[in-house]
Design a protein around this motif. Sequence first.
Motif, PDB file in Angstrom:
ATOM      1  N   SER A 282      -1.900  -3.704  -3.766  1.00  0.00           N
ATOM      2  CA  SER A 282      -0.450  -3.639  -3.550  1.00  0.00           C
ATOM      3  C   SER A 282       0.253  -2.686  -4.506  1.00  0.00           C
ATOM      4  CB  SER A 282       0.162  -5.037  -3.678  1.00  0.00           C
ATOM      5  OG  SER A 282      -0.087  -5.565  -4.970  1.00  0.00           O
TER       6      SER A 282
ATOM      7  N   GLN B 237       8.612  -4.617  -1.958  1.00  0.00           N
ATOM      8  CA  GLN B 237       7.695  -5.333  -2.839  1.00  0.00           C
ATOM      9  C   GLN B 237       7.607  -4.667  -4.202  1.00  0.00           C
ATOM     10  OE1 GLN B 237       6.363  -8.329  -1.854  1.00  0.00           O
ATOM     11  NE2 GLN B 237       6.029  -8.434  -4.063  1.00  0.00           N
TER      12      GLN B 237
ATOM     13  N   ASP C  89       8.729  -6.694  -7.516  1.00  0.00           N
ATOM     14  CA  ASP C  89       7.776  -6.891  -8.608  1.00  0.00           C
ATOM     15  C   ASP C  89       8.386  -6.480  -9.949  1.00  0.00           C
ATOM     16  OD1 ASP C  89       5.900  -7.829  -6.854  1.00  0.00           O
ATOM     17  OD2 ASP C  89       4.784  -5.949  -6.713  1.00  0.00           O
TER      18      ASP C  89
END
Length: 974
Positions: free
Chosen positions: A634, A690, A694
């Motif tokens: 990711s 994302q 994060d």
Amino acid sequence: MTTADKLGLRTDELPAALLAGVEQRWQGLLEHCDSGQFREQGEWYSRFIGSPRRGELLQAFACSPALFEICARHPDWLPSLEANGLLENSIAPHSWREELRAACVNCATAEELAQILRQFRNRHWLRIVWRDLNRLAEMEETVADLSNLAEACVDVALDFLHRQLCEERGEPQSKAGHPQQLVVIAMGKLGAGELNLSSDIDLIFTYPEPGNTVGAARSVDNQEFFIRLGQRLIKALDTRTADGFVFRVDMRLRPYGQSGPLVISFDALEEYYQDQGRDWERYALIKARCIAGDRVAGEQLLDQLRPFVYRRYLDFSAIESLREMKAMIQREVLRRQLQDNIKLGAGGIREIEFIAQCFQLIRGGREPALQALELQTILGELARQQYLPGEVVAELHDAYRFLRNTEHGIQAARDQQTQQLPSEDDERCALALAMGFDGDWAAFESELSAHRSRVSRCFANVIAPAETEHENPRLSHDRWRTMLDDLQLDSVRETLEEAGFDAAEEAARLLVALLKGASVQRMQGRGRDRLYALLPLLLEDLGGVSAPTATLLRLIPLIEAVLRRTAYLVLLIENPGARGRLVELCDASPWIARQLAGHPVLLDELLDARSLYSVPEQSAMESELRQQLLRIESDDLEAQMEALRYFRLAHVLRVAASEATDSLPLMKVSDYLTAIAEVVLAAVLDIAWQNLVDKHGSPAPAGDDRRHFLVLGYGKLGGIELSYGSDLDLVFLHDLPANAMTDGARPVDAGSFFTRLGQRIIHILTATTRLGDLYEVDMRLRPSGNSGLLVSSFTAFSEYQHKQAWTWEHQALVRVRAVAGDDVLAKKFAKLRQQILCIPRAQDELVSEVIAMRQKMRDHLLSGVNKSAEFDLKQGEGGIVDIEFMVQYAVLAWSHQHPPLTHYTDNIRILESLNNNGLISSADTQALIDAYKAFRSQAHRLSLQEQKGRIAITALGAERKNVSRLWQQLMLST
């Protein structure tokens, strides 16, 4: 009382061929216990043989004399394993090192270490074999336990020996003063976590940086230190003592093999693989894993070596080496008479490994999931990605388990490194018993033969022999080879003329220029051989197209692009179907040819005609892209961006191929190109979101899982009318208070969060990588254009549209829709759009502004066009934009009375809605739709031919006349 009576063994409990042996072993064990210090253990064995688990002991003693010998030497081991629950239960991976470290706490000498290691190995070998023979553990657990056992022994031994050697020679440090440790790389079965009961362990020793030891009376070079450490480690593991050995160590896979130094630095290792690494060393590194020493540095090293193992493109150059390796396997089976070897023989373990390895080497660079270490994981991926049929993979899985269990049954008997089927009756009976066939060798052999037959069939179909790949009775290679050997312009021209090439002189000039050019002249021998193997095949295929010379002209940039990546040449040599499709598509479209030349990686898409000429629905595309991205870490933005770009390139190529071969109508072309963009935008938003969450946390209130962010598509994207070169007209909205704060460790206000989100989306879309950009992005339609905020709040956007927007901005709203983001916000926007479009407007003022804007656009965009000779499909009078402006005018003029006009954003359905609401006649509606389709169809064809969107002034006259008539009727008579 007889031995059999003492044992209480019934003839129905074991095959007759094994009864005597088990009785003899049992008697010897009890006598040994009775005569010495093991009376308590003897009583345990007597109790155990009378317990419900009696069958386990009989099975183990019958099938493994080696296990019995361990019990005879150490009668206390089996009782202690049973008392600790280790015969029934699994051991956690971390527990192996912990147990061995605890056993070595008071270890002071290498001799003591050697004894502890061997007893640790033998005790756990006893446990593993017991569980395996009694099927208390599946094959997967057995190989994992053996691998964990070996890894613990290597790791703990290395720690001890490193400390010991540091006391003697000082601590090794880099020139910058950083402590250095040996890095132990496991190869083969240990690397993959798949050791068998008597495996060697294949190791490579290396260390991070040169330097010297410090802290001792005499400093030594780091390499000297680590070579001595490596020698001690091998001795600790490999030397046979009274307690046996731990594991046989094989160091032959290191650089330069047995003639090379035992240990080299990272830089030397990388340099070796880069300059001298051979194909078989690539194969070996597929299963490389750091198991001891400086693990962090070891993993970094393997990451750096990965490009040597896995090419970033589809590596069809590996086919030649794999074919040679396959032929070598087959020759070896015949030469060494290995039919009874379940690893090396036909249909054996090695053939299953080879099948998986083929796909790893060819496709692993593009498919990170195929870089896994475990064979069964790879097989699962081959089924999931449909590289092999699911039923074939299921057969390989079953065969692999059966063969590995058979291998363990063979090796459990004597703890010997062999995969040879036994020839003696009692040994065959024992193996058949271990495999669950009640000692029936014939039944076992029949099942084994069936599995091996299925493996052999799959093995035979992987990497077909060269001669079968190239069979084509149409080819007349001799004339082409003669021509290429001579390469004189006149003779080349004559040969091409004879082959039916149009403009043969031009084709000859192109071909000679290519082959005598500097790029070809600089090619190495193997690369040149591949080029000269491909050209006869390609020239023969060109003879079957409508314009061979023009197609050759389009192919030459692709050939030049892959001269230094000759795996692509091999792809075309090995795949006649792909080569034929390449020629067909380059003949049909120079645009497709340029795409392939710019991105040769797309040649992979030509391999399967079913997927090339079949465009999936949007849901299938979403699933495909999601699966591809799930295989990427990711936080690896670069890999994610490359995956997105390849996905878009591949699917656009499929659309173009389908259109070029007339298997996809115009409206579907635009639908699919728009769907591709939407799928990509949704994924880009996910990645960007994302990434920011994060870092900063979510801007939404606690308990709210909405994103509160929306991507609007204007123009062709909004109107579901994208073409091949379209950019994306986007606007970003959010609906949170600008001063709301994110909930992460580094909080920012919502306004900043959404601005960064917009910036990140644009970066992912427009950044140029190895595969180019995703899309050009135009943000000028946002409120206040380039001077406005990158991301507007919904409230600000609404106020702007109500109070400040120009008429042309309301025209733009006709062709706008939500294309990614928050569903709740999308519904709010749809309601706002309808409100704006339904505002009553003064007709005279509206028509005047629309006409003025249309004339301004035409004056600006048609300057320099010869209007007496050419018609511009988009901007010309009676063309595409005239239809679009009529539609936009109609929606703005009449939506307050007819709200259904706002339901759609594409021109054709809006035209149909105008007809349904009685505002335009059916005949006029159909005339506009027909003209619109005709113009756009012609524009698509010109795009694929890389021509400007202009046609002869005499073309499509009826359509243009109808549009101009209706423009006059609707716009100038109002």
